[in-house]
Structure formats: structure tokens, C-alpha cells
Motif scaffolding. Sequence first.
Motif, PDB file in Angstrom:
ATOM      1  N   HIS A 121       0.873  -1.179  -0.059  1.00 56.47           N
ATOM      2  CA  HIS A 121       0.006  -0.130   0.043  1.00 56.47           C
ATOM      3  C   HIS A 121       0.962   1.160  -0.030  1.00 56.47           C
ATOM      4  O   HIS A 121       1.182   1.944   0.952  1.00 56.47           O
ATOM      5  CB  HIS A 121      -0.855  -0.026   1.186  1.00 56.47           C
ATOM      6  CG  HIS A 121      -1.892  -1.021   1.241  1.00 56.47           C
ATOM      7  ND1 HIS A 121      -2.851  -1.386   0.317  1.00 56.47           N
ATOM      8  CD2 HIS A 121      -2.041  -2.205   2.140  1.00 56.47           C
ATOM      9  CE1 HIS A 121      -3.685  -2.488   0.570  1.00 56.47           C
ATOM     10  NE2 HIS A 121      -2.998  -3.028   1.758  1.00 56.47           N
ATOM     11  N   SER A 161      -5.344  -9.161  -5.639  1.00 55.86           N
ATOM     12  CA  SER A 161      -4.162  -8.030  -5.695  1.00 55.86           C
ATOM     13  C   SER A 161      -4.826  -6.549  -6.123  1.00 55.86           C
ATOM     14  O   SER A 161      -5.924  -6.659  -6.706  1.00 55.86           O
ATOM     15  CB  SER A 161      -3.101  -8.212  -6.397  1.00 55.86           C
ATOM     16  OG  SER A 161      -3.284  -8.213  -7.546  1.00 55.86           O
ATOM     17  N   ASN A 162      -4.321  -5.571  -5.755  1.00 57.36           N
ATOM     18  CA  ASN A 162      -4.642  -4.184  -6.202  1.00 57.36           C
ATOM     19  C   ASN A 162      -4.591  -4.018  -7.737  1.00 57.36           C
ATOM     20  O   ASN A 162      -4.983  -3.291  -8.468  1.00 57.36           O
ATOM     21  CB  ASN A 162      -3.794  -3.399  -5.494  1.00 57.36           C
ATOM     22  CG  ASN A 162      -4.224  -2.971  -4.144  1.00 57.36           C
ATOM     23  OD1 ASN A 162      -5.178  -3.612  -3.712  1.00 57.36           O
ATOM     24  ND2 ASN A 162      -3.474  -2.162  -3.297  1.00 57.36           N
ATOM     25  N   GLN A 163      -3.896  -5.130  -8.491  1.00 53.66           N
ATOM     26  CA  GLN A 163      -3.900  -5.239 -10.049  1.00 53.66           C
ATOM     27  C   GLN A 163      -4.927  -6.218 -10.407  1.00 53.66           C
ATOM     28  O   GLN A 163      -5.196  -6.063 -11.540  1.00 53.66           O
ATOM     29  CB  GLN A 163      -2.595  -5.447 -10.311  1.00 53.66           C
ATOM     30  CG  GLN A 163      -1.442  -4.293 -10.270  1.00 53.66           C
ATOM     31  CD  GLN A 163      -1.024  -4.558  -8.657  1.00 53.66           C
ATOM     32  OE1 GLN A 163      -0.700  -5.466  -8.088  1.00 53.66           O
ATOM     33  NE2 GLN A 163      -1.002  -3.193  -8.181  1.00 53.66           N
ATOM     34  N   GLN A 164      -5.424  -6.975  -9.572  1.00 57.84           N
ATOM     35  CA  GLN A 164      -6.340  -8.114 -10.089  1.00 57.84           C
ATOM     36  C   GLN A 164      -7.581  -8.170  -9.392  1.00 57.84           C
ATOM     37  O   GLN A 164      -7.570  -8.904  -8.204  1.00 57.84           O
ATOM     38  CB  GLN A 164      -5.579  -9.381 -10.134  1.00 57.84           C
ATOM     39  CG  GLN A 164      -6.288 -10.580 -10.844  1.00 57.84           C
ATOM     40  CD  GLN A 164      -6.823 -10.159 -12.240  1.00 57.84           C
ATOM     41  OE1 GLN A 164      -6.055 -10.198 -13.226  1.00 57.84           O
ATOM     42  NE2 GLN A 164      -8.312 -10.286 -12.320  1.00 57.84           N
ATOM     43  N   TYR A 175     -15.816  -3.639 -12.025  1.00 61.21           N
ATOM     44  CA  TYR A 175     -14.411  -4.081 -11.687  1.00 61.21           C
ATOM     45  C   TYR A 175     -13.479  -3.644 -12.988  1.00 61.21           C
ATOM     46  O   TYR A 175     -12.309  -3.144 -12.804  1.00 61.21           O
ATOM     47  CB  TYR A 175     -14.101  -5.379 -11.098  1.00 61.21           C
ATOM     48  CG  TYR A 175     -14.404  -5.559  -9.946  1.00 61.21           C
ATOM     49  CD1 TYR A 175     -13.376  -5.054  -8.782  1.00 61.21           C
ATOM     50  CD2 TYR A 175     -15.343  -6.530  -9.413  1.00 61.21           C
ATOM     51  CE1 TYR A 175     -13.584  -5.347  -7.404  1.00 61.21           C
ATOM     52  CE2 TYR A 175     -15.654  -6.488  -8.235  1.00 61.21           C
ATOM     53  CZ  TYR A 175     -14.660  -6.228  -7.212  1.00 61.21           C
ATOM     54  OH  TYR A 175     -14.815  -6.538  -5.853  1.00 61.21           O
ATOM     55  N   PHE A 213     -10.647  -0.889 -12.798  1.00 61.70           N
ATOM     56  CA  PHE A 213      -9.201  -1.798 -12.674  1.00 61.70           C
ATOM     57  C   PHE A 213      -8.622  -1.708 -13.984  1.00 61.70           C
ATOM     58  O   PHE A 213      -7.464  -2.199 -14.022  1.00 61.70           O
ATOM     59  CB  PHE A 213      -9.292  -2.950 -11.761  1.00 61.70           C
ATOM     60  CG  PHE A 213      -9.346  -2.870 -10.394  1.00 61.70           C
ATOM     61  CD1 PHE A 213      -8.334  -2.899  -9.709  1.00 61.70           C
ATOM     62  CD2 PHE A 213     -10.739  -2.499  -9.780  1.00 61.70           C
ATOM     63  CE1 PHE A 213      -8.662  -2.741  -8.194  1.00 61.70           C
ATOM     64  CE2 PHE A 213     -10.775  -2.381  -8.574  1.00 61.70           C
ATOM     65  CZ  PHE A 213      -9.728  -2.467  -7.523  1.00 61.70           C
ATOM     66  N   VAL A 273      -8.802  -4.338 -16.000  1.00 55.60           N
ATOM     67  CA  VAL A 273      -8.976  -5.980 -16.174  1.00 55.60           C
ATOM     68  C   VAL A 273     -10.141  -6.507 -15.709  1.00 55.60           C
ATOM     69  O   VAL A 273     -10.775  -6.104 -14.592  1.00 55.60           O
ATOM     70  CB  VAL A 273      -7.914  -6.728 -15.330  1.00 55.60           C
ATOM     71  CG1 VAL A 273      -6.479  -6.190 -16.136  1.00 55.60           C
ATOM     72  CG2 VAL A 273      -7.583  -6.284 -14.021  1.00 55.60           C
ATOM     73  N   ASN A 276      -7.554   0.868  -1.886  1.00 57.46           N
ATOM     74  CA  ASN A 276      -8.724   0.077  -1.829  1.00 57.46           C
ATOM     75  C   ASN A 276     -10.032   0.720  -1.462  1.00 57.46           C
ATOM     76  O   ASN A 276     -11.081   0.357  -2.171  1.00 57.46           O
ATOM     77  CB  ASN A 276      -8.532  -1.167  -1.236  1.00 57.46           C
ATOM     78  CG  ASN A 276      -6.964  -1.824  -1.365  1.00 57.46           C
ATOM     79  OD1 ASN A 276      -6.076  -1.109  -1.255  1.00 57.46           O
ATOM     80  ND2 ASN A 276      -7.107  -2.804  -1.921  1.00 57.46           N
ATOM     81  N   LYS A 289     -11.240   2.959  -4.601  1.00 58.78           N
ATOM     82  CA  LYS A 289     -11.417   2.389  -5.570  1.00 58.78           C
ATOM     83  C   LYS A 289     -12.696   1.636  -5.398  1.00 58.78           C
ATOM     84  O   LYS A 289     -13.499   1.476  -6.433  1.00 58.78           O
ATOM     85  CB  LYS A 289     -10.261   1.218  -5.737  1.00 58.78           C
ATOM     86  CG  LYS A 289     -10.045   0.758  -7.155  1.00 58.78           C
ATOM     87  CD  LYS A 289      -9.526   1.834  -7.977  1.00 58.78           C
ATOM     88  CE  LYS A 289      -9.204   1.472  -9.311  1.00 58.78           C
ATOM     89  NZ  LYS A 289      -8.620   2.658 -10.077  1.00 58.78           N
TER      90      LYS A 289
END
Lengths: 471, 471
Positions: free
Chosen positions: A122, A199-202, A397, A401, A403, A451, A454
Amino acid sequence: MTLFNLQTIMDNIKQYVQENKERFLSELIELLKIPSVSADSAYSQDVINTAEAVKTSLVKAGCNFVEICETPGYPIVFGEHIIDTNLPTVLVYGHYDVQPPDPMELWTSPPFEPVIKTTEIHPDGAIFARGACDDKGQMYMHVKAFEYMIANNCLPCNVKFMIEGEEEVGSKSLSWFVENNQQKLSCDVILISDTGMISNQQPSITTGLRGLSYVEVEVTGPNRDLHSGLYGGAVANPINVLTKMIASLHDENNHITIPGFYDKVEELSAEERAEMAKRPYSEDDYKKALDIADVYGETGYSTNERNSIRPTLDVNGIWGGYTGEGAKTVIASKAYAKISMRLVPNQDWEEITELFKNHFESIAPKSVKVKVKPHHGGQGYVTPIASIGYQAANKAYTETFGVQAIPVRSGGSIPIVALFEKELKSKTILMGFGLDSDAIHSPNEHFGIFNYLKGIETIPLFYKYFVELSK
Amino acid sequence: MTLFNLQTIMDNIKQYVQENKERFLSELIELLKIPSVSADSAYSQDVINTAEAVKTSLVKAGCNFVEICETPGYPIVFGEHIIDTNLPTVLVYGHYDVQPPDPMELWTSPPFEPVIKTTEIHPDGAIFARGACDDKGQMYMHVKAFEYMIANNCLPCNVKFMIEGEEEVGSKSLSWFVENNQQKLSCDVILISDTGMISNQQPSITTGLRGLSYVEVEVTGPNRDLHSGLYGGAVANPINVLTKMIASLHDENNHITIPGFYDKVEELSAEERAEMAKRPYSEDDYKKALDIADVYGETGYSTNERNSIRPTLDVNGIWGGYTGEGAKTVIASKAYAKISMRLVPNQDWEEITELFKNHFESIAPKSVKVKVKPHHGGQGYVTPIASIGYQAANKAYTETFGVQAIPVRSGGSIPIVALFEKELKSKTILMGFGLDSDAIHSPNEHFGIFNYLKGIETIPLFYKYFVELSK
């Protein structure tokens, strides 16, 4: 009511979040300061004060009906904003109570004095406090997302809020409340942020939870402990018998041998298994983290399938005979085990408990007596990825994001989700924004600012897509 | 030396015992008053005083050489009466130490204040005191039988006495003493009264003892306890694995599956099995006494064979995971068991321990780590019923009881007997006169007056027949 086009909504949310970020954080921090520990009666006034604070926050956000509903336990905050009875209704569930903070000495800052610190995962900072992620932070995202939709006149449907104060102690009053208020709680979908994502990417969406049947077994051989020299070999040793009985519950492929156990287990579609398999996963890392040379489980399924979409049977405890220092040559009179079965959707826990009991009793040799005592259980749950709710969440999402979300079956159990489906006839969408590393239930619980914000950005898009897809 | 004919000896002994009965009882009672508890250092002076009392009794009985032999622990009383080095030598072994009397509150009279009471099994009375049967009473029969033979000039051979004070704590000093005094202890047969017989109507001779290998096993799965919901089904559960490994140690006929385990096991002759089967035995009574619906064991053998002439493998203790009240959904990191194998003569306990260790490690799945820790062990022992010693003992019992003795294999282990054979190259004859109901090692230990006097009557006949058969 005006429905903006997507880009407008997106730009609008981002801008709104940016402009109100400090307030969103300070409001959450105020909520986190109240030690709403439901398990400890010393905090009971704090728990009640938190319910009041949640009510106030909903009123301020623009909810046109909010009430504190008394229950046999802690109150439930119920809010309602009906804009058109012909439009769909989203029921938001969350909880304002938190886990006890013990062990206190392992916290690097006091659990009810929230501070923002950066971590490797983070870099934008995270709020450290008990309840930051579970579930005050994730619940409050919904209040702020609702505030945005009201403030910008873009709420596309009806909303209900049901925020309880006993989640960490078993949701007993919630069960009572839901069973007695089906009409009041009627909705088209239930939205919960009380789980995590990869994860923050997924991003990921928890589409399934396992059910549970927990039993205790007792095997009795001779009526007293015997000398293993004088009786060994001639009398059934209840520990040996118990090991044989337990061992026989799995075959050589690690399938469970209880007749009828798999009858209601649905095989997942190839499509869903393929979706699941997209989840980033390294078997080497998994083995290394647990210091095991190999994984172990049912033939024909991957590790992530074994611990989520397949039912299991595990011994959680076993004991019998002499367990102290050194040696004692005794044949015990009794041996015991605690055994739990994780179940998948459609397996009924009470039926499985009965199947287990009948089977376990039937395989006992005549030379012992067997007792099976059911402890407790809960139903499993699944949301099909083809459902409107899942599709709407995935689109939301994907927008924020960049993705697609990955559907994830969790091996754990959240019994209230099955209760909601049974009583309210609605599916639940588990839109979690926490991370496994957020230390919920542990010292130094935290929730990433990324998070939190988001989540606030993503939730309104769920509403938009859910309404569009429901048409 | 005059050898009387049988009837004369018989009449003589009976008369001698009758005339000296009160003295025999009062002398034993005096010995029983000394609390020679070897396990508790608070009694150490009493233990030493008891050795002195035993020495004095041997001197008074007519033994021409008696000494107290110092050891690293409690002393051993050694006596010797050599009449002709061309004649056989009988070595009498016994012990003067006793078990701790706890729990004291269950004694109906103080353990070191002997009293005579009648019981259903002992209508002629029994002496109630700690050590009455085990082993002061049974040891003292040999002193009094020796006294008779000296007093009546009918001792037919040489005698040695070795009475130790650490039997109840493992005979450590005795092992040291025997290993270092082979010449001094050289003999043709070892005679011990420290076991039991079937009943006062049916004498028996313990012809076999089982050996022992005792191990502890540890199975390690993941490096920490895991949540059974999140990991269940995907990780080897060490308890489940342990039950499978233990279960696999017996096949469907309850044969032990360790490769090589039975290689050195000798099948008993049909004759000896037939002799053993004469033992009065009711399977219904056996089952009733243990409250079991059925016996259980190796296919092809009777209950009395299973617990004596056949090797076994029993779990003596098992533990792992959550064993408290209620339920905890945990996958333990480790599971443990204590496992003992009773062995029969010719099976070497160290070799069997090695076979177990190699096999147990080899059957572990790759997903766990296994440790096998040997605890201790001892060799088995057998006296062939065709041996002179057995035949002499049987003839002696037959004369005094009017029925033949039955050979009995005990399932228990007395490691010193194997040591005697190894170091002194002599067989041991276990001529026990106690009963299973005499409560040795328990509160209210007692020894029947009938049994005590019958022992004194029977022992000289053993000497007579042993010498006759040795010619």
C-alpha cells in the motif's frame, strides 16, 4: 433521475472521490475510533454508539428512511431509499462490529487510534485500526458510493441497507431479523463487501463459499484402560480402530467414500473452471509458504479447485490413550476425533451429517461401540458467473481496474449468505476490496486507501450495470 | 545327603508346614511391615533395612554364605549353599522392594500393617499388605522351602539366591550385577515366583513372555496450523495422513504389514497349542468382563494365542489438532502417536524397531515429514515345555495340586528374564503362586495363605525332580 453515460459517470466519480478524499478518510477514522467489540460486553455501549454513528452517516448521505431496529442482541441499522418500485432493489449488507483486538502487545499502534502508514503493498498508505477492512471500511465504501449517487442524482435503482452488529459473534440476531422481515428486506440482489480480492492489480469476485458439517466421534473398546501386554492383540484397540475407520473415509484417489456424499455435488462448467484457472498462482510459492514438499488432494483437481469447489473431510483433532512424556503400555478404553466436512453448494449440511453418522456407525467393527455427535454446520453457497449480479460486478471492476475480475471460490463458510438466499430468495454478490495481507482478525489490521477509494468508485458502476442488465 | 522317596518328602513337608505355619506367617508379616518402596527416596532406609532382613532370614534358614552386594543403586542380597559342585545348581531370583502404595485412601487397612482377612477366593484367609504377593510373599516361600530342605537334610542340589531391591523401578542395578558376575551366578536353572497361576484349583506355569518395541511417531504437514476452510482438501492433513499410515500397518486379517516383521516368529507346535488350549477359558466371560460385543485380532488364532504367542502392534496414545470443548476448524501442523509392538521369542526388539522405522518412513506421502523416535524395548522369552525345568515344575505342581499345570504364555514383558538367558545361559522357570485377583500394584494387595503354604510345599519337589531329570 438522470442516467449519465459511462464516461461521464466515471469522470464524475473520480472527480468526486478526489475532491472528497480527505473527508471520506476522516469520517471513516472517526467510525474506527469507536471500539465496537461485540464479543466483549465491556464494549456494549460502544457497539450501540457505533450503530448510531452508522445511522447518522446514512441520513447524511441522503437516505430517506433510516431506523435502528432493536433485536434480542445488538441493533441492526436499516436504511431505505426507494426511487421507483418498478426498478430493481439492491440490498447492501455489512457489519459495524469488530473482532477483539487481542493480543494488544502485537499492535504497532493502538487498535482504536487509527493512523495512516504506507506499506510495500500500500504505497499510497493504509489505515491501521481494528475494523479498518473488516468491515467498517468496506461497509463505509457503500455509504460513500450512495452519497455520490444521491449528490449527483445518478442513483439508478432502489437501495436498502442492513448493517448489523453481531457478525463477529455469529449473526444470531440477524438470522432472527431476516426470518421475520422478508417483506421489508425484499430485493433483487444482495451486495456485500466483506471479503477480499486477489491484488490491487487483479480484482476478483468470490462466487462460492463452502458449507460445513462438524461432528465429534467417540470409539469405545473395553470398559477400562487395559495393559497392552496382557490384552494387546486380543481386544480391539479403539485408537487403532478409529485410525482404520478414519482412513477408510478416503479412497486411493482421495475421494470421500461415504455413500451418497457426492450425489448433490455439481461439477463446475469447463468455462468456470477455466476462469478460475486464470487466477495468478504459483504452486512453488504455495509449497514454500507452507514448507511442504508436495500438495495433496483429490485426483483430477487443481489446488485452487480442491480448496474451493470440492467438498472435503478433515480431522481437526484426535486424541486417546497416553499422551504424556515417555511411554505407557496401555490400551485405551476410548478414542476421539473431531471431524469437519467442507461442503459445496447443493450439499445440505444436515443431510451430509446424517450420511456421515450412518456410514461411520456402519463401518465400526462389532468389537467397539461408536457415537457420532453433530456439532454444527452451515450451507454452502454459489453465485453463477452467468448471473446478472456477477456480470454487473465484473463490468464495474473491469472499468475501474482495467482488467476483468476473476471468479474465486472461497473454501471458507459464511452461513448468513445461505440464509439470505433461503429467506430472501436473492443471490448475493461478494464484491470484496480487501487483501489477504490486510491482517483481519489479527493485530495491525489495515485497509489500503487505494482500496477504499477504488471501492467507492466501483460500487456505483455495479448499480448502473445491474440495472441495465436487469432490463 | 539323604534323598527321601516322594511320599516321605510329601508327608514331611506337609507336616513341617503345618507345624511351622504360624511362624511362617508371622515372619512374613514382619517383613511386610517394612515399607521398602524403591520408587520413593523417602523410603530409602527402609529399602536397605529390608535387604538386611532378607539376609538374616537366609542365614537363619541355614544358608552357609550370605552377603549384601552393593550396587550403584539398592543392594542385592546374594546367598549360596553349595553341597556338591557335581550336582546341579538352582538360582532363585526374587525382589524385596515393593510398589508405592498410592492411592492410600482406597486401602481398607494400612498397606504396611499386614492383616489376615478371608475373601471369597481365599476362604482360608489372605495377608493384606503391599508386597504380600509381589514379591515378598512369593520370594519368602523359597526361603522357607530352603529352610525345610536344610532342616530335614533333603536338599538335593546347590542353591543360590539373588534377591534385588529395584525390580519395581526397572532392575537397573541388577543388569549391571548380572553382567559383572556371570561366574558367581552360574547355574543350571533360574527359579522365579513373581507371576501368577490360573486358580487355586488349576496351577499353571508361565512359559513365555513377549518382548517389546516402543516408539513415538511425529507427522508434520504444513509449517503452521491452517484454517480448514481455506486449505482443507488441498494440503495434506497430518492427522488424516497419520490415521492412514497407522491403519495400513494391519491388513484385513489383522496381520502386521511391516516387511520382515514375522520373519523370525516361530509357529508353536500343535502339541503346545493343544496344551495352551486346555486352559479354562470362557469367551463369554471375557467379553462380559470387558463389556465388548466381540473380540478382535489376528485371523487363525484364539484369544489366548493372540495375547501371548503372537506379536502385536498397538497404538498406546494419539494426539493432534484441537481437542478441547466445542469445535475449531483447524488443520494441525503436527500429529503424534505412541506405538508399541509386543514381540515373541526370536524377534529382536532392536531389529523390529529398525524395521518399523524404515517402513513407517517409507509409507509417508511426500506431502508430510515423518519422524520415528524409538523409546525403549526388551526381548521376548520362552521356556520349551519339553525342557527339564518345565517338566520338573509340572511334576511338582501335579503332586501338590493333584492336577497337571497348564503352560501359559503371558502377553506381558519381564526384560530381566531375557537378560538372564543372555548373560547366564540358563532358562528361567516362572513358578507363580499368585492369582490375578490378588491386586498387585493396586490398593489392597493380598496373598492367600493357601497359596503361600502351597508354594512352600511345592518348591522342594521342584528341586527333587529337577535333580532326578538332570541325571
